[in-house]
Design a protein around this motif. Structure first.
Motif, PDB file in Angstrom:
ATOM      1  N   SER A   1       0.834  -1.203   0.000  1.00 16.75           N
ATOM      2  CA  SER A   1       0.000   0.000   0.000  1.00 16.75           C
ATOM      3  C   SER A   1       0.871   1.257   0.000  1.00 16.75           C
ATOM      4  CB  SER A   1      -0.929   0.007   1.221  1.00 16.75           C
ATOM      5  OG  SER A   1      -0.171  -0.137   2.411  1.00 16.75           O
ATOM      6  N   THR A   2       1.937   1.242   0.771  1.00 17.30           N
ATOM      7  CA  THR A   2       2.824   2.407   0.837  1.00 17.30           C
ATOM      8  C   THR A   2       3.532   2.596  -0.496  1.00 17.30           C
ATOM      9  OG1 THR A   2       3.189   1.936   3.165  1.00 17.30           O
ATOM     10  CG2 THR A   2       4.710   3.473   2.137  1.00 17.30           C
ATOM     11  N   VAL A   3       4.017   1.514  -1.080  1.00 14.61           N
ATOM     12  CA  VAL A   3       4.761   1.585  -2.334  1.00 14.61           C
ATOM     13  C   VAL A   3       3.879   2.065  -3.475  1.00 14.61           C
ATOM     14  CG1 VAL A   3       5.995   0.223  -4.048  1.00 14.61           C
ATOM     15  CG2 VAL A   3       6.409  -0.184  -1.620  1.00 14.61           C
ATOM     16  N   GLN A   4       2.672   1.547  -3.540  1.00 10.17           N
ATOM     17  CA  GLN A   4       1.783   1.905  -4.642  1.00 10.17           C
ATOM     18  C   GLN A   4       1.363   3.373  -4.600  1.00 10.17           C
ATOM     19  OE1 GLN A   4      -1.276  -1.141  -4.242  1.00 10.17           O
ATOM     20  NE2 GLN A   4      -0.535  -2.145  -6.104  1.00 10.17           N
ATOM     21  N   SER A   5       1.320   3.938  -3.388  1.00  8.43           N
ATOM     22  CA  SER A   5       0.901   5.339  -3.282  1.00  8.43           C
ATOM     23  C   SER A   5       2.067   6.299  -3.507  1.00  8.43           C
ATOM     24  CB  SER A   5       0.281   5.602  -1.904  1.00  8.43           C
ATOM     25  OG  SER A   5       1.251   5.414  -0.875  1.00  8.43           O
ATOM     26  N   ALA A   6       3.288   5.788  -3.631  1.00 10.56           N
ATOM     27  CA  ALA A   6       4.450   6.657  -3.811  1.00 10.56           C
ATOM     28  C   ALA A   6       4.485   7.216  -5.229  1.00 10.56           C
ATOM     29  CB  ALA A   6       5.742   5.875  -3.535  1.00 10.56           C
ATOM     30  N   ASP A   7       5.035   8.422  -5.377  1.00 10.82           N
ATOM     31  CA  ASP A   7       5.203   9.010  -6.702  1.00 10.82           C
ATOM     32  C   ASP A   7       6.234   8.241  -7.512  1.00 10.82           C
ATOM     33  OD1 ASP A   7       3.405  11.178  -6.205  1.00 10.82           O
ATOM     34  OD2 ASP A   7       4.970  12.109  -4.987  1.00 10.82           O
ATOM     35  N   ARG A   8       7.329   7.869  -6.845  1.00  8.83           N
ATOM     36  CA  ARG A   8       8.358   7.060  -7.495  1.00  8.83           C
ATOM     37  C   ARG A   8       8.898   6.049  -6.489  1.00  8.83           C
ATOM     38  NH1 ARG A   8      13.223  10.190  -9.765  1.00  8.83           N
ATOM     39  NH2 ARG A   8      12.958  11.403  -7.846  1.00  8.83           N
ATOM     40  N   ILE A   9       9.541   5.020  -7.028  1.00  3.88           N
ATOM     41  CA  ILE A   9      10.166   3.982  -6.198  1.00  3.88           C
ATOM     42  C   ILE A   9      11.615   3.860  -6.639  1.00  3.88           C
ATOM     43  CG2 ILE A   9      10.147   1.547  -5.526  1.00  3.88           C
ATOM     44  CD1 ILE A   9       7.129   1.578  -6.455  1.00  3.88           C
ATOM     45  N   ALA A  10      12.528   3.885  -5.659  1.00  4.43           N
ATOM     46  CA  ALA A  10      13.952   3.694  -5.953  1.00  4.43           C
ATOM     47  C   ALA A  10      14.354   2.313  -5.432  1.00  4.43           C
ATOM     48  CB  ALA A  10      14.790   4.775  -5.279  1.00  4.43           C
ATOM     49  N   VAL A  11      14.933   1.518  -6.312  1.00  7.48           N
ATOM     50  CA  VAL A  11      15.339   0.161  -5.947  1.00  7.48           C
ATOM     51  C   VAL A  11      16.846   0.154  -5.684  1.00  7.48           C
ATOM     52  CG1 VAL A  11      15.347  -2.260  -6.614  1.00  7.48           C
ATOM     53  CG2 VAL A  11      13.514  -0.743  -7.430  1.00  7.48           C
TER      54      VAL A  11
ATOM     55  N   THR B   1       7.744   3.941 -11.303  1.00 10.69           N
ATOM     56  CA  THR B   1       6.515   3.655 -10.569  1.00 10.69           C
ATOM     57  C   THR B   1       6.423   2.150 -10.325  1.00 10.69           C
ATOM     58  OG1 THR B   1       5.211   3.328 -12.565  1.00 10.69           O
ATOM     59  CG2 THR B   1       5.371   5.593 -11.695  1.00 10.69           C
ATOM     60  N   HIS B   2       5.468   1.764  -9.504  1.00 10.26           N
ATOM     61  CA  HIS B   2       5.285   0.348  -9.187  1.00 10.26           C
ATOM     62  C   HIS B   2       5.032  -0.462 -10.466  1.00 10.26           C
ATOM     63  CE1 HIS B   2       3.890  -3.256  -7.162  1.00 10.26           C
ATOM     64  NE2 HIS B   2       2.728  -3.176  -7.808  1.00 10.26           N
ATOM     65  N   ARG B   3       4.154   0.027 -11.303  1.00  9.75           N
ATOM     66  CA  ARG B   3       3.811  -0.708 -12.520  1.00  9.75           C
ATOM     67  C   ARG B   3       5.016  -0.797 -13.460  1.00  9.75           C
ATOM     68  NH1 ARG B   3      -1.058  -2.101 -14.304  1.00  9.75           N
ATOM     69  NH2 ARG B   3      -2.054  -0.756 -12.759  1.00  9.75           N
ATOM     70  N   GLU B   4       5.741   0.298 -13.600  1.00 11.16           N
ATOM     71  CA  GLU B   4       6.909   0.305 -14.493  1.00 11.16           C
ATOM     72  C   GLU B   4       7.976  -0.680 -14.021  1.00 11.16           C
ATOM     73  OE1 GLU B   4       6.655   5.035 -15.820  1.00 11.16           O
ATOM     74  OE2 GLU B   4       8.048   4.370 -14.248  1.00 11.16           O
ATOM     75  N   LEU B   5       8.216  -0.693 -12.705  1.00  9.93           N
ATOM     76  CA  LEU B   5       9.290  -1.545 -12.175  1.00  9.93           C
ATOM     77  C   LEU B   5       8.915  -3.025 -12.207  1.00  9.93           C
ATOM     78  CD1 LEU B   5      10.454   0.674  -9.186  1.00  9.93           C
ATOM     79  CD2 LEU B   5      11.669   0.259 -11.330  1.00  9.93           C
ATOM     80  N   ILE B   6       7.648  -3.310 -11.995  1.00  8.12           N
ATOM     81  CA  ILE B   6       7.200  -4.705 -12.101  1.00  8.12           C
ATOM     82  C   ILE B   6       7.532  -5.254 -13.479  1.00  8.12           C
ATOM     83  CG2 ILE B   6       5.116  -6.127 -12.358  1.00  8.12           C
ATOM     84  CD1 ILE B   6       5.712  -5.878  -9.512  1.00  8.12           C
ATOM     85  N   ALA B   7       7.368  -4.397 -14.483  1.00  8.43           N
ATOM     86  CA  ALA B   7       7.584  -4.834 -15.866  1.00  8.43           C
ATOM     87  C   ALA B   7       9.047  -4.810 -16.268  1.00  8.43           C
ATOM     88  CB  ALA B   7       6.773  -3.941 -16.820  1.00  8.43           C
ATOM     89  N   SER B   8       9.851  -3.918 -15.663  1.00  9.19           N
ATOM     90  CA  SER B   8      11.200  -3.704 -16.206  1.00  9.19           C
ATOM     91  C   SER B   8      12.346  -4.153 -15.306  1.00  9.19           C
ATOM     92  CB  SER B   8      11.401  -2.210 -16.508  1.00  9.19           C
ATOM     93  OG  SER B   8      11.337  -1.448 -15.305  1.00  9.19           O
ATOM     94  N   ASN B   9      12.091  -4.358 -14.004  1.00  6.51           N
ATOM     95  CA  ASN B   9      13.208  -4.658 -13.098  1.00  6.51           C
ATOM     96  C   ASN B   9      13.002  -6.006 -12.411  1.00  6.51           C
ATOM     97  OD1 ASN B   9      14.481  -4.301 -10.108  1.00  6.51           O
ATOM     98  ND2 ASN B   9      15.742  -3.310 -11.672  1.00  6.51           N
ATOM     99  N   PRO B  10      13.847  -6.989 -12.723  1.00  8.03           N
ATOM    100  CA  PRO B  10      13.655  -8.329 -12.145  1.00  8.03           C
ATOM    101  C   PRO B  10      13.758  -8.340 -10.621  1.00  8.03           C
ATOM    102  CG  PRO B  10      15.189  -8.391 -14.001  1.00  8.03           C
ATOM    103  CD  PRO B  10      14.946  -6.958 -13.700  1.00  8.03           C
ATOM    104  N   LEU B  11      14.678  -7.541 -10.056  1.00  8.17           N
ATOM    105  CA  LEU B  11      14.831  -7.516  -8.589  1.00  8.17           C
ATOM    106  C   LEU B  11      13.560  -7.002  -7.932  1.00  8.17           C
ATOM    107  CD1 LEU B  11      16.395  -7.708  -5.929  1.00  8.17           C
ATOM    108  CD2 LEU B  11      17.345  -5.435  -6.404  1.00  8.17           C
ATOM    109  N   TYR B  12      13.016  -5.914  -8.472  1.00  4.57           N
ATOM    110  CA  TYR B  12      11.791  -5.365  -7.885  1.00  4.57           C
ATOM    111  C   TYR B  12      10.628  -6.345  -8.062  1.00  4.57           C
ATOM    112  CZ  TYR B  12       7.953  -2.280  -6.708  1.00  4.57           C
ATOM    113  OH  TYR B  12       6.846  -1.744  -6.119  1.00  4.57           O
ATOM    114  N   ALA B  13      10.582  -6.976  -9.204  1.00  3.94           N
ATOM    115  CA  ALA B  13       9.508  -7.951  -9.439  1.00  3.94           C
ATOM    116  C   ALA B  13       9.591  -9.086  -8.430  1.00  3.94           C
ATOM    117  CB  ALA B  13       9.597  -8.489 -10.860  1.00  3.94           C
TER     118      ALA B  13
END
Length: 588
Positions: free
Chosen positions: A544-554, A565-577
């Motif tokens: 919930s906290t991550v999804q409401s963030a403007d950006r996420i830094a991994v 964003t959460h959606r972008e990183l799910i698709a593009s970053n294996p570690l975040y996924a």
């Protein structure tokens, strides 16, 4: 062991004088009273001579009454002088120790956190309490006794020569025999005093550490091992103390034997002089009085010198704390100021950092990141990735070995620490609560806040309801560390504290990761109000906290591997996924 510079005797004396000098007038008055009382005590020898020669030997009632009257007058003067000396010296001792404790605490509270990586807080506490108590004993008593005894020795020897030079030579010949063991054993006593104080500090440290974690100790049935380790620590302290006592006992015994042995020889010679008519009975009585004064004063010096040696060690240990310097300072000529209203814009430029205790293990490597004013940035990554370390660097608990951190475009190294830190509010995973009332803990970052402002912050943090149910509401005193409160209640008090500070930048360090569902729900309700209008950096393990963030830094192994964003990183970053799948319970 406190890893700071070792002192020396000159530094110890300098430290003591530094704190005594503001009260030099009282010191002067105490020394004057000491001189008067020593003079009166020495004058009593002449009173005894007159009492024997003019009172007893002449069988004159009038002369006897005059001698008794003089003796009573001297006694009254001695009593008044002793009162003044005792009061002033004791006052100086208590005042100096209070000043030392304040100075040490005020110095320690500004030292950078890295200092406490190398030094146990319990040992520092021992120095602040036990060592200063020893200083109080010496400054308020032993030092006065030493000076008085030294005056009595000097004055007594002078009057011995005046009374009978031939007998005095016997006493003088014995002085080197007395001084030699004082010097030899005194050096040993000092070394053992320092070791003894270190071992006593170890005992205090172990007690504080064990009792502070008593639930863990008992949960793992570790009592037997702790008893054994504590017993070993205590026995080490006892062994050093025994050797210290033995050296002091030898010192005192030798002084008594040598001094009183010399007095015995003097009495034999003086008795023969009286029998043969070379001196009067009164002169012999006065001489015996002065000899006993000199002898007992030497005995006092030999006892007190051990205390003075211990005090020198204590002053050394305190001086070491005062000599410790913080590594986090703003260069005075280059201090810059932040704008009146900080927007919350942050920048990290190629930041590299290793903790001083582990320089070979970099925690952050070449981290560059721009954070806009009012933005909510979530920091995610495996344990040890450097997320909490980033918070430490923003608050400037440490300085990076490479790169630069800026707030409002100003490098944090060029800012006054107070001005920098007033821009931040922090809610930690395990919030720090202090012994005191609920209201005191909420207004911790803003002591001038009114009761109405405290209550308003508590209501926004959804803490008002449980506070009202406490025995005395906002005046209820909390145990050490908030003992008796649930994790959710502690977090809500921490959020209320952060709300009351009203800082432009908010740091949330896994504020809900260890809470039950109901507590987390209440915290999640409070967080939007806390984050509104602020730049927020949140170390997050909750979806919930991550999804409401403007950006996420991994972050991974101290490096920034992706931002989005959460959606972008799910698709593009294996570690975040993978983290999302494991920690957030969602599928990539």
């Amino acid at each position: 062991m406190v890893s700071v510079l070792r002192g020396n005797p000159a530094q110890s004396l300098s430290l003591v004088w530094r704190f005594i000098s503001p009260y030099r007038w009282r010191v002067g008055a105490a020394l004057l009273a000491l001189l008067v009382t020593a003079g009166i005590t020495l004058s009593m020898g002449q009173g005894i001579r007159l009492l024997v020669d003019q009172g007893f030997m002449t069988r004159s009632t009038e002369l006897l009454n005059q001698s008794i009257g003089l003796f009573l007058l001297l006694t009254l003067g001695l009593a008044v002088g002793t009162f003044v000396r005792f009061y002033l010296v004791s006052w100086i001792g208590e005042r100096v120790v209070a000043d030392v404790r304040k100075a040490v605490f005020e110095h320690l509270i500004d030292l950078h956190p890295g200092f406490y990586e190398h030094n146990r807080g319990s040992e520092i506490q021992s120095r602040l309490t036990a060592d200063t108590a020893l200083l109080q004993s010496v400054v308020g008593s032993s030092l006065s006794m030493f000076l008085r005894s030294a005056l009595m020795v000097i004055g007594g020897i002078v009057l011995l020569f005046v009374t009978n030079p031939r007998l005095t030579s016997i006493v003088v010949v014995s002085l080197p025999l007395v001084l030699a063991p004082i010097l030899i054993f005194g050096r040993r006593v000092r070394r053992l005093s320092r070791l003894n104080q270190d071992r006593v500090a170890d005992v205090g440290s172990y007690v504080a550490e064990t009792l502070g974690q008593i639930k863990t100790v008992q949960a793992y049935n570790h009592q037997a091992q702790d008893r054994q380790r504590f017993s070993g620590t205590v026995e080490q302290a006892f062994d050093i103390a025994r050797r210290h006592i033995l050296q002091r006992a030898w010192l005192i015994t030798l002084v008594i034997v040598l001094v009183l042995g010399a007095v015995a020889v003097m009495l034999r010679v003086g008795g023969m002089d009286v029998i043969e008519g070379r001196i009067t009975h009164g002169e012999l009585a006065a001489f015996v009085f002065y000899a006993l004064v000199v002898g007992t004063s030497f005995g006092t010096i030999s006892e007190v010198i051990g205390e003075l040696q211990r005090a020198a060690g204590a002053a050394q240990r305190i001086a070491e704390l005062l000599q410790a310097r913080s590594e986090i300072v703003a260069p005075a000529p280059q201090v810059q100021a932040l704008p009146g209203r900080v927007s919350g814009r942050l920048a990290l430029d190629n930041v590299g950092f290793s903790y001083p205790s582990r320089p070979e293990h970099p925690v952050l490597k070449g981290l560059s990141l721009e954070i806009e004013a009012g933005e909510t940035l979530a920091l995610v990554g495996p344990s040890g990735a450097g997320k909490s370390t980033l918070f430490d660097l923003l608050l400037r608990f440490y300085d990076p070995q490479q790169g630069e951190i800026r707030i409002e475009g100003v490098p944090v190294r060029q800012l006054n620490l107070h001005e920098l830190r007033r821009s931040f509010a922090i809610v930690a995973q395990t919030p720090a609560l202090f012994f005191g009332s609920v209201a005191d803990n909420i207004r911790y970052g803003r002591p001038e806040a009114t009761d109405e402002q405290v209550e308003a912050a508590a209501r926004m943090a959804h803490a008002h309801e449980f506070i009202q149910q406490m025995p005395e509401g906002y005046r209820t005193h909390l145990g050490e560390g908030g003992l008796g409160l649930s994790g959710g209640q502690r977090q809500r008090l921490a959020i209320a504290r952060a709300l009351l500070v009203d800082a432009p930048i908010l740091l949330l360090d896994e504020a809900t990761s260890a809470l039950d569902a109901q507590s987390e729900h209440l915290i999640q309700q409070a967080l939007p109000g806390l984050m509104q209008g602020r730049t927020t950096l949140v170390i997050a393990h909750r979806l919930s906290t991550v999804q409401s963030a403007d950006r996420i830094a991994v972050l991974d192994q101290g490096q920034l591997v992706a931002v989005g964003t959460h959606r972008e990183l799910i698709a593009s970053n294996p570690l975040y996924a993978r983290l999302a799948s494991l920690q957030f319970n969602v599928e990539g």
